[in-house]
Design an enzyme around this catalytic site. Structure first.
Site, short mmCIF file in Angstrom:
data_model
loop_
_atom_site.label_atom_id
_atom_site.label_comp_id
_atom_site.label_asym_id
_atom_site.label_seq_id
_atom_site.Cartn_x
_atom_site.Cartn_y
_atom_site.Cartn_z
N ARG A 29 32.91 -1.47 -75.95
CA ARG A 29 33.85 -1.90 -76.99
C ARG A 29 35.11 -2.47 -76.34
NH1 ARG A 29 31.43 -0.69 -81.64
NH2 ARG A 29 30.03 1.13 -81.61
N ILE A 31 38.87 -3.21 -75.65
CA ILE A 31 40.03 -2.32 -75.70
C ILE A 31 41.08 -2.79 -76.72
CG2 ILE A 31 41.50 -3.41 -73.92
CD1 ILE A 31 41.77 -0.62 -72.64
N VAL A 96 39.56 -12.49 -68.27
CA VAL A 96 38.82 -11.70 -67.27
C VAL A 96 37.73 -12.60 -66.71
CG1 VAL A 96 37.42 -9.65 -66.84
CG2 VAL A 96 39.31 -9.52 -68.48
N HIS A 100 31.46 -12.93 -69.99
CA HIS A 100 31.18 -11.92 -71.02
C HIS A 100 31.04 -12.61 -72.36
CE1 HIS A 100 35.49 -12.34 -70.26
NE2 HIS A 100 35.67 -12.21 -71.57
N HIS A 102 31.69 -12.14 -76.25
CA HIS A 102 32.35 -11.35 -77.28
C HIS A 102 31.41 -11.31 -78.47
CE1 HIS A 102 36.61 -11.55 -75.71
NE2 HIS A 102 36.11 -12.60 -75.09
P1 AMP Z 1 38.60 -13.04 -72.43
O1 AMP Z 1 40.05 -13.21 -72.83
O2 AMP Z 1 37.64 -13.91 -73.17
O3 AMP Z 1 38.44 -13.14 -70.93
O4 AMP Z 1 38.21 -11.56 -72.87
C1 AMP Z 1 38.59 -10.45 -72.12
C2 AMP Z 1 38.55 -9.27 -73.05
O5 AMP Z 1 38.55 -8.09 -72.28
C3 AMP Z 1 39.75 -9.18 -74.01
O6 AMP Z 1 39.30 -9.23 -75.36
C4 AMP Z 1 40.38 -7.83 -73.66
O7 AMP Z 1 40.88 -7.14 -74.78
C5 AMP Z 1 39.22 -7.10 -73.01
N1 AMP Z 1 39.56 -6.04 -72.08
C6 AMP Z 1 40.48 -6.09 -71.10
N2 AMP Z 1 40.49 -4.94 -70.41
C7 AMP Z 1 39.55 -4.14 -70.99
C8 AMP Z 1 39.09 -2.82 -70.73
N3 AMP Z 1 39.58 -2.06 -69.73
N4 AMP Z 1 38.12 -2.31 -71.53
C9 AMP Z 1 37.63 -3.04 -72.55
N5 AMP Z 1 38.01 -4.30 -72.83
C10 AMP Z 1 38.96 -4.84 -72.05
#
Ligand code: AMP
Length: 114
Positions: A29, A31, A96, A100, A102
């Site tokens: 999930r 964060i 990140v 990934h 979403h």
């Molecule tokens: P993006 O901006 O498409 O790279 O998505 C990165 C996602 O990672 C964002 O929606 C963040 O809220 C999520 N995120 C960052 N750190 C964590 C974490 N430790 N656990 C879960 N989700 C995270």
């Protein structure tokens, strides 16, 4: 990758609310959820962006979508609908750099996206 947040989640160094695991992928999930259901589906292999994918990753990428389908059903989203998004680079909102999907659901989504 030692400095990659999602690799650290894969290694268990950083905790996450994991809801799905396969040989090739892990899902947990988000964060900072942007919808009632907001799940991130990541490959176990580190790939920084869509631009770094090649033909050898086709099965891996397919496995992310198989996971999305399965998780959407698990979460009760299959009939009402859900959105699957992968951002590439900063201009599209990637923060990140470990690819990934979403998986978002549980509310209505606008099109075009913001
Ligand atoms: P993006 O901006 O498409 O790279 O998505 C990165 C996602 O990672 C964002 O929606 C963040 O809220 C999520 N995120 C960052 N750190 C964590 C974490 N430790 N656990 C879960 N989700 C995270």
């Amino acid at each position: 990758m030692s400095d990659c947040l999602f690799c650290k989640i894969l290694d268990g160094e950083i905790p996450a609310d994991v809801i799905y695991e396969s040989e090739t992928a892990l899902a947990f999930r988000d964060i900072n959820p942007q919808a009632p259901t907001h799940v991130l589906i990541i490959p176990r292999e580190h790939v920084s962006t869509i631009n770094d994918l090649d033909e050898g990753h086709e099965t891996l990428v397919g496995s992310l979508f198989s996971a999305a389908k399965q998780i959407a059903a698990q979460e009760g989203l299959a009939d009402d609908g859900y959105r699957v998004v992968m951002n590439c680079n900063e201009g599209a909102g990637q923060s990140v750099f470990h690819i990934h999907l979403h998986l978002l659901g549980g509310r209505l989504f606008n099109w075009p996206p913001g």
